[in-house]
Design a protein around this motif. Structure first.
Motif, PDB file in Angstrom:
ATOM      1  N   GLU A   1     -28.467 -30.501 -58.224  1.00 28.96           N
ATOM      2  CA  GLU A   1     -29.084 -31.649 -57.360  1.00 28.96           C
ATOM      3  C   GLU A   1     -30.136 -32.102 -58.698  1.00 28.96           C
ATOM      4  O   GLU A   1     -30.820 -31.403 -59.432  1.00 28.96           O
ATOM      5  N   LEU A   2     -30.201 -33.492 -58.833  1.00 29.88           N
ATOM      6  CA  LEU A   2     -31.069 -34.047 -59.967  1.00 29.88           C
ATOM      7  C   LEU A   2     -32.032 -34.799 -59.194  1.00 29.88           C
ATOM      8  O   LEU A   2     -32.116 -35.389 -58.058  1.00 29.88           O
ATOM      9  N   THR A   3     -33.175 -35.088 -60.121  1.00 36.93           N
ATOM     10  CA  THR A   3     -34.111 -35.929 -59.683  1.00 36.93           C
ATOM     11  C   THR A   3     -33.616 -37.409 -59.767  1.00 36.93           C
ATOM     12  O   THR A   3     -32.882 -37.463 -60.362  1.00 36.93           O
ATOM     13  N   LYS A   4     -34.548 -38.215 -59.306  1.00 36.31           N
ATOM     14  CA  LYS A   4     -34.416 -39.697 -59.469  1.00 36.31           C
ATOM     15  C   LYS A   4     -34.279 -40.243 -61.011  1.00 36.31           C
ATOM     16  O   LYS A   4     -33.270 -40.813 -61.254  1.00 36.31           O
ATOM     17  N   ASN A   5     -35.236 -39.604 -61.717  1.00 32.39           N
ATOM     18  CA  ASN A   5     -35.303 -39.942 -63.005  1.00 32.39           C
ATOM     19  C   ASN A   5     -34.097 -39.487 -63.824  1.00 32.39           C
ATOM     20  O   ASN A   5     -33.407 -39.982 -64.822  1.00 32.39           O
ATOM     21  N   GLU A   6     -33.715 -37.990 -63.486  1.00 39.27           N
ATOM     22  CA  GLU A   6     -32.518 -37.410 -64.039  1.00 39.27           C
ATOM     23  C   GLU A   6     -31.360 -38.198 -63.819  1.00 39.27           C
ATOM     24  O   GLU A   6     -30.291 -38.440 -64.742  1.00 39.27           O
TER      25      GLU A   6
ATOM     26  N   PRO B   1     -58.623 -29.981 -52.074  1.00 35.93           N
ATOM     27  CA  PRO B   1     -59.088 -28.600 -51.703  1.00 35.93           C
ATOM     28  C   PRO B   1     -57.967 -27.506 -51.610  1.00 35.93           C
ATOM     29  O   PRO B   1     -56.773 -28.000 -51.839  1.00 35.93           O
ATOM     30  N   MET B   2     -58.425 -26.406 -52.017  1.00 33.44           N
ATOM     31  CA  MET B   2     -57.283 -25.113 -51.795  1.00 33.44           C
ATOM     32  C   MET B   2     -56.674 -25.121 -53.185  1.00 33.44           C
ATOM     33  O   MET B   2     -56.877 -24.461 -54.120  1.00 33.44           O
ATOM     34  N   PHE B   3     -55.556 -25.932 -53.113  1.00 34.98           N
ATOM     35  CA  PHE B   3     -54.893 -26.237 -54.681  1.00 34.98           C
ATOM     36  C   PHE B   3     -54.780 -27.633 -54.889  1.00 34.98           C
ATOM     37  O   PHE B   3     -55.055 -28.405 -54.242  1.00 34.98           O
ATOM     38  N   ASP B   4     -54.727 -27.758 -56.409  1.00 38.43           N
ATOM     39  CA  ASP B   4     -54.728 -29.020 -56.950  1.00 38.43           C
ATOM     40  C   ASP B   4     -53.294 -29.865 -56.883  1.00 38.43           C
ATOM     41  O   ASP B   4     -52.432 -29.246 -56.247  1.00 38.43           O
ATOM     42  N   GLY B   5     -53.562 -31.081 -57.204  1.00 40.98           N
ATOM     43  CA  GLY B   5     -52.014 -32.065 -57.063  1.00 40.98           C
ATOM     44  C   GLY B   5     -51.033 -31.541 -57.775  1.00 40.98           C
ATOM     45  O   GLY B   5     -49.697 -31.615 -57.189  1.00 40.98           O
ATOM     46  N   PHE B   6     -51.068 -31.013 -58.755  1.00 44.96           N
ATOM     47  CA  PHE B   6     -50.053 -30.567 -59.627  1.00 44.96           C
ATOM     48  C   PHE B   6     -49.450 -29.266 -58.980  1.00 44.96           C
ATOM     49  O   PHE B   6     -48.043 -29.371 -58.959  1.00 44.96           O
ATOM     50  N   HIS B   7     -50.264 -28.554 -58.312  1.00 49.92           N
ATOM     51  CA  HIS B   7     -49.439 -27.366 -57.517  1.00 49.92           C
ATOM     52  C   HIS B   7     -48.570 -27.973 -56.588  1.00 49.92           C
ATOM     53  O   HIS B   7     -47.485 -27.620 -56.385  1.00 49.92           O
ATOM     54  N   TRP B   8     -48.940 -28.930 -55.756  1.00 49.70           N
ATOM     55  CA  TRP B   8     -48.093 -29.452 -54.548  1.00 49.70           C
ATOM     56  C   TRP B   8     -47.129 -30.100 -55.236  1.00 49.70           C
ATOM     57  O   TRP B   8     -46.037 -30.310 -54.449  1.00 49.70           O
ATOM     58  N   CYS B   9     -47.195 -30.846 -56.420  1.00 49.06           N
ATOM     59  CA  CYS B   9     -46.145 -31.553 -56.930  1.00 49.06           C
ATOM     60  C   CYS B   9     -44.985 -30.861 -57.204  1.00 49.06           C
ATOM     61  O   CYS B   9     -43.807 -31.137 -57.184  1.00 49.06           O
ATOM     62  N   ARG B  10     -45.444 -29.337 -57.896  1.00 50.05           N
ATOM     63  CA  ARG B  10     -44.357 -28.432 -58.063  1.00 50.05           C
ATOM     64  C   ARG B  10     -43.700 -27.977 -56.947  1.00 50.05           C
ATOM     65  O   ARG B  10     -42.364 -27.953 -56.826  1.00 50.05           O
TER      66      ARG B  10
ATOM     67  N   HIS C   1     -37.999 -28.947 -53.559  1.00 49.76           N
ATOM     68  CA  HIS C   1     -37.234 -29.089 -52.293  1.00 49.76           C
ATOM     69  C   HIS C   1     -36.845 -30.469 -52.520  1.00 49.76           C
ATOM     70  O   HIS C   1     -36.074 -30.973 -51.548  1.00 49.76           O
ATOM     71  N   SER C   2     -37.530 -31.283 -53.270  1.00 50.96           N
ATOM     72  CA  SER C   2     -37.135 -32.776 -53.087  1.00 50.96           C
ATOM     73  C   SER C   2     -37.255 -33.658 -54.232  1.00 50.96           C
ATOM     74  O   SER C   2     -38.099 -33.244 -55.143  1.00 50.96           O
TER      75      SER C   2
END
Length: 227
Positions: A152-157, A56-65, A70-71
């Motif tokens: 700051e890098l992601t885990k994959n990076e 609802p509201m926004f799709d999962g892609f939005h929340w992933c971004r 932040h994390s």
């Protein structure tokens, strides 16, 4: 005990997944107000997040971004859609895996265990600081610092960078990197690794190391020992 945030609006599926994960001693949290996902994320501070694409509201892609702003927490997408672009987009946004509905719960558990083992055990085993091109690479904190600044890098990076640094001036093949990053390669397009490497390069450029990773066409990548 790992904390898992499950962002899923199907209450029956949420409870089913929650009960199975609790059997493996995971703490599972949900979202009650889908306009306040980031507030819930901040409250839980999870070790892994599972996101349904259709919400609802926004799709999962939005929340992933939003989460990626932040994390670097590992993210697994759930989706009832089978379009390849969903899988590619998930990986390009920094997700760690993609699970298509309907799925067997044991498969989801196995994927979660593999990601947690890869991300957190890797960090524990490889936690020492590395020096590269007068920069400090902190694999425990996913951070690279030098006199110019810090990124700051992601885990994959951080995994990509660590693999390249460990073999400075030698080529690390694309297959080696993909095998290290993703357990299930069915949902990994050739472009997905390229996107991750390009994102890493952009961050390195912020501290003057944009040219420190070379592409070896048709082979892979190489971290330079000198600029």
């Amino acid at each position: 005990m790992y904390k898992i945030l499950l962002i899923e609006d199907d209450t029956s599926l949420f409870q089913e997944i929650k009960e199975r994960l609790k059997q493996w001693s995971y703490e599972v949290y949900g979202i009650h107000d889908f306009s306040q996902v980031m507030q819930g994320f901040a409250q839980v501070n999870p070790d892994l997040t599972i996101i349904d694409i259709q919400l609802p509201m926004f799709d999962g892609f939005h929340w992933c971004r939003m989460i990626r702003d932040h994390s670097n927490v590992p993210i697994v997408f759930l989706s009832s859609r089978d379009h390849p672009t969903d899988m590619v987009m998930s990986m390009n946004l920094g997700a760690d895996d993609f699970v298509q509905k309907p799925f067997h719960l044991d498969v989801l558990v196995a994927k979660i265990q593999a990601i947690l083992r890869r991300v957190y055990h890797y960090s524990t085993e490889e936690s020492e600081l590395k020096t590269w091109l007068e920069a400090t690479v902190d694999k425990e904190r996913n951070r690279v610092t030098n006199e110019v600044g810090a990124i700051e890098l992601t885990k994959n990076e951080i995994i990509i960078l660590s693999m390249l640094i460990e073999r400075k001036n030698r080529i690390v093949t694309r297959d080696e990197l993909i095998n290290r990053l993703w357990d299930d390669q069915r949902f990994v397009s050739d472009n997905t690794l390229t996107v991750n490497v390009n994102r890493l390069r952009k961050k390195l450029a912020e501290i003057g190391l944009g040219g420190a990773i070379e592409t070896k066409v048709g082979q892979g990548y190489m971290a330079l020992e000198k600029l």
